[in-house]
Design a protein around this motif. Structure first.
Motif, PDB file in Angstrom:
ATOM      1  N   CYS A 119     -26.391 -78.392 -33.623  1.00 42.28           N
ATOM      2  CA  CYS A 119     -27.082 -76.909 -34.226  1.00 42.28           C
ATOM      3  C   CYS A 119     -27.459 -76.391 -32.893  1.00 42.28           C
ATOM      4  O   CYS A 119     -28.090 -76.773 -32.040  1.00 42.28           O
ATOM      5  CB  CYS A 119     -28.026 -77.091 -35.081  1.00 42.28           C
ATOM      6  SG  CYS A 119     -28.562 -75.563 -36.002  1.00 42.28           S
ATOM      7  N   PRO A 120     -27.249 -75.059 -32.775  1.00 46.20           N
ATOM      8  CA  PRO A 120     -26.712 -74.044 -33.869  1.00 46.20           C
ATOM      9  C   PRO A 120     -25.140 -74.248 -33.877  1.00 46.20           C
ATOM     10  O   PRO A 120     -24.390 -74.744 -33.015  1.00 46.20           O
ATOM     11  CB  PRO A 120     -26.913 -72.638 -33.276  1.00 46.20           C
ATOM     12  CG  PRO A 120     -27.107 -72.924 -31.925  1.00 46.20           C
ATOM     13  CD  PRO A 120     -27.799 -74.104 -31.708  1.00 46.20           C
ATOM     14  N   ASN A 121     -24.459 -74.362 -35.028  1.00 43.83           N
ATOM     15  CA  ASN A 121     -23.220 -74.415 -35.328  1.00 43.83           C
ATOM     16  C   ASN A 121     -22.249 -73.405 -34.961  1.00 43.83           C
ATOM     17  O   ASN A 121     -22.924 -72.293 -35.039  1.00 43.83           O
ATOM     18  CB  ASN A 121     -22.898 -75.099 -36.594  1.00 43.83           C
ATOM     19  CG  ASN A 121     -23.296 -74.056 -37.733  1.00 43.83           C
ATOM     20  OD1 ASN A 121     -22.703 -73.001 -37.835  1.00 43.83           O
ATOM     21  ND2 ASN A 121     -23.968 -74.402 -38.803  1.00 43.83           N
ATOM     22  N   ARG A 163     -28.985 -76.053 -27.918  1.00 45.23           N
ATOM     23  CA  ARG A 163     -28.170 -76.946 -28.717  1.00 45.23           C
ATOM     24  C   ARG A 163     -28.785 -78.203 -28.923  1.00 45.23           C
ATOM     25  O   ARG A 163     -29.703 -78.779 -27.823  1.00 45.23           O
ATOM     26  CB  ARG A 163     -26.849 -77.143 -28.050  1.00 45.23           C
ATOM     27  CG  ARG A 163     -26.075 -78.048 -28.802  1.00 45.23           C
ATOM     28  CD  ARG A 163     -24.517 -78.092 -27.975  1.00 45.23           C
ATOM     29  NE  ARG A 163     -23.715 -77.153 -28.154  1.00 45.23           N
ATOM     30  CZ  ARG A 163     -22.669 -76.734 -28.008  1.00 45.23           C
ATOM     31  NH1 ARG A 163     -22.030 -77.798 -27.291  1.00 45.23           N
ATOM     32  NH2 ARG A 163     -21.801 -75.689 -28.346  1.00 45.23           N
ATOM     33  N   CYS A 189     -32.038 -79.783 -38.368  1.00 41.45           N
ATOM     34  CA  CYS A 189     -32.221 -79.323 -37.220  1.00 41.45           C
ATOM     35  C   CYS A 189     -33.765 -79.081 -37.033  1.00 41.45           C
ATOM     36  O   CYS A 189     -34.434 -78.211 -37.792  1.00 41.45           O
ATOM     37  CB  CYS A 189     -31.579 -77.862 -36.974  1.00 41.45           C
ATOM     38  SG  CYS A 189     -32.072 -77.162 -35.405  1.00 41.45           S
ATOM     39  N   THR A 193     -31.960 -75.822 -40.241  1.00 38.20           N
ATOM     40  CA  THR A 193     -30.811 -76.063 -41.184  1.00 38.20           C
ATOM     41  C   THR A 193     -30.456 -77.429 -41.545  1.00 38.20           C
ATOM     42  O   THR A 193     -30.582 -78.377 -40.615  1.00 38.20           O
ATOM     43  CB  THR A 193     -29.661 -75.369 -40.375  1.00 38.20           C
ATOM     44  OG1 THR A 193     -30.007 -74.077 -40.114  1.00 38.20           O
ATOM     45  CG2 THR A 193     -28.270 -75.485 -41.028  1.00 38.20           C
ATOM     46  N   TYR A 246     -28.164 -80.327 -42.883  1.00 37.58           N
ATOM     47  CA  TYR A 246     -26.670 -80.562 -42.620  1.00 37.58           C
ATOM     48  C   TYR A 246     -26.406 -81.908 -43.617  1.00 37.58           C
ATOM     49  O   TYR A 246     -27.342 -82.765 -43.647  1.00 37.58           O
ATOM     50  CB  TYR A 246     -26.273 -81.250 -41.237  1.00 37.58           C
ATOM     51  CG  TYR A 246     -26.297 -79.667 -40.162  1.00 37.58           C
ATOM     52  CD1 TYR A 246     -25.037 -79.222 -39.868  1.00 37.58           C
ATOM     53  CD2 TYR A 246     -27.536 -79.354 -39.847  1.00 37.58           C
ATOM     54  CE1 TYR A 246     -25.026 -78.048 -39.067  1.00 37.58           C
ATOM     55  CE2 TYR A 246     -27.590 -78.157 -38.900  1.00 37.58           C
ATOM     56  CZ  TYR A 246     -26.206 -77.575 -38.644  1.00 37.58           C
ATOM     57  OH  TYR A 246     -26.500 -76.328 -37.744  1.00 37.58           O
TER      58      TYR A 246
END
Length: 64
Positions: free
Chosen positions: A20-22, A33, A46, A51, A53
């Motif tokens: 992340c960030p994707n 990252r 994250c 976020t 996942y």
């Protein structure tokens, strides 16, 4: 943000290693990252943006 507005990104084995960030995130929302560690249930979060996942059902993690 509360838990209802935090996005969930589903990933497959081809998307690993995940970070992340994707690539789908807009540039303005960037942060450093970070590679994600998935728990035994296939979930990761994250530490920067929150976020969520999730590995798609049936995805097998390779062991090193």
């Amino acid at each position: 943000m509360n838990d209802k507005t935090i996005p969930v990104v589903e990933l497959e084995a081809k998307d690993l290693p995940a970070y992340c960030p994707n690539p789908a995130m807009p540039l303005w929302s960037s942060h450093p990252r970070v590679f994600l560690d998935f728990d035994h249930d296939g979930n990761a979060k994250c530490p920067y943006c929150g976020t969520q996942y999730r590995l798609k059902p049936g995805t097998v993690l390779a062991h090193h």
